[in-house]
Design a protein around this motif. Structure first.
Motif, PDB file in Angstrom:
ATOM      1  N   HIS A  98      17.857 160.612 -12.074  1.00 40.24           N
ATOM      2  CA  HIS A  98      18.223 162.016 -12.290  1.00 40.24           C
ATOM      3  C   HIS A  98      17.069 162.984 -12.051  1.00 40.24           C
ATOM      4  CE1 HIS A  98      22.001 160.632 -13.962  1.00 40.24           C
ATOM      5  NE2 HIS A  98      21.350 159.902 -14.858  1.00 40.24           N
ATOM      6  N   SER A  99      15.847 162.557 -12.309  1.00 37.46           N
ATOM      7  CA  SER A  99      14.724 163.493 -12.234  1.00 37.46           C
ATOM      8  C   SER A  99      13.414 162.753 -11.992  1.00 37.46           C
ATOM      9  CB  SER A  99      14.630 164.304 -13.534  1.00 37.46           C
ATOM     10  OG  SER A  99      14.421 163.445 -14.630  1.00 37.46           O
ATOM     11  N   TYR A 135      10.804 169.463 -20.245  1.00 39.56           N
ATOM     12  CA  TYR A 135      12.155 170.003 -20.409  1.00 39.56           C
ATOM     13  C   TYR A 135      12.223 171.528 -20.342  1.00 39.56           C
ATOM     14  CZ  TYR A 135      13.806 165.341 -21.360  1.00 39.56           C
ATOM     15  OH  TYR A 135      14.128 164.002 -21.236  1.00 39.56           O
ATOM     16  N   GLN A 175      13.523 171.180 -13.289  1.00 41.55           N
ATOM     17  CA  GLN A 175      14.048 169.823 -13.159  1.00 41.55           C
ATOM     18  C   GLN A 175      14.419 169.245 -14.515  1.00 41.55           C
ATOM     19  OE1 GLN A 175      11.271 171.072 -11.891  1.00 41.55           O
ATOM     20  NE2 GLN A 175      10.872 170.348  -9.804  1.00 41.55           N
ATOM     21  N   GLY A 176      13.593 169.535 -15.531  1.00 40.54           N
ATOM     22  CA  GLY A 176      13.884 169.027 -16.862  1.00 40.54           C
ATOM     23  C   GLY A 176      15.133 169.652 -17.456  1.00 40.54           C
ATOM     24  N   LYS A 192      17.622 170.795 -15.764  1.00 37.00           N
ATOM     25  CA  LYS A 192      18.747 170.210 -15.035  1.00 37.00           C
ATOM     26  C   LYS A 192      19.068 168.828 -15.572  1.00 37.00           C
ATOM     27  CE  LYS A 192      20.308 169.009 -10.374  1.00 37.00           C
ATOM     28  NZ  LYS A 192      19.938 168.959  -8.931  1.00 37.00           N
ATOM     29  N   ASP A 193      18.018 168.075 -15.909  1.00 36.45           N
ATOM     30  CA  ASP A 193      18.216 166.734 -16.461  1.00 36.45           C
ATOM     31  C   ASP A 193      18.956 166.793 -17.799  1.00 36.45           C
ATOM     32  OD1 ASP A 193      17.752 163.857 -16.373  1.00 36.45           O
ATOM     33  OD2 ASP A 193      16.326 164.170 -17.989  1.00 36.45           O
TER      34      ASP A 193
END
Length: 208
Positions: A77-78, A172, A176-177, A179-180
């Motif tokens: 995912h990331s 986070y 990207q975080g 989105k994760d």
């Protein structure tokens, strides 16, 4: 003649700009205010180390980078926290002049030194040069709540807990975080149907 209010204010403001005087007539310098300077420009993107000097040495930076990757590795995912340069965020954080950040600096810098020393004691190499299995072996000894009460691992465990919090915070809050996490805030929405029923059930609220 009676002094008018506007004239009084003008005299007061003028007096405030003059240096203070002692009974002997000598000028007394006013104390300079203390603080951290002006606020940064919040719409500008700053380079690392532009606001204040960074703290990590190259060896500490490499150790922090590898530790970030151990705490939040890459998955489908990331990317990992290290790939998102979270270790640079941590360096910026502990380098800030504010009291809480200064406390974090002492804990983090000493903790990174401990990681290298412990890896050297066990595996004869710095933490960043050990294998993934060896890295996990060191981290496993200091990542539990019980480790905080161990005479040997108490302070390293406090370091690891704080470093883990900073790693998660840096990761986070990145695009990207978020989105994760599935975070969907900060985007326009034409409608709002309210929280899902599953979420309401968790907090003990019955859907209407």
């Amino acid at each position: 003649m009676t002094m008018q209010r506007r004239e009084s204010l003008q005299w007061m403001l003028a007096a405030a700009t003059l240096p203070a005087w002692s009974p002997t007539g000598a000028a007394v310098p006013k104390p300079r205010p203390t603080g951290y300077g002006t606020d940064p420009n919040l719409v500008k993107t700053y380079r690392a180390g532009e606001l204040w000097p960074l703290s990590f040495s190259e060896r500490q930076r490499r150790c922090a980078e590898v530790l970030c990757a151990v705490i939040i590795p890459a998955d489908e995912h990331s990317p990992s926290a290290a790939e998102l340069q979270v270790h640079q965020f941590i360096d910026e954080w502990v380098s800030a002049p504010y009291p809480d950040h200064v406390k974090d600096k002492a804990l983090i810098v000493q903790g990174l030194a401990w990681m290298d020393a412990e890896a050297g004691r066990r595996f004869r190499k710095p933490f960043a040069e050990t294998s993934a299995e060896q890295q996990h072996a060191v981290c496993d000894d200091i990542c539990s709540v019980a480790a905080k009460t161990s005479p040997r691992f108490a302070r390293p465990a406090r370091f690891f807990a704080r470093f883990r919090d900073l790693t998660a915070g840096g990761f986070y809050t990145s695009p990207q975080g978020m989105k994760d996490l599935g975070f969907v805030g900060n985007t326009p929405s034409e409608t709002f149907d309210g929280p899902p029923a599953e979420v309401l059930k968790i907090v003990g609220i019955r859907p209407v």
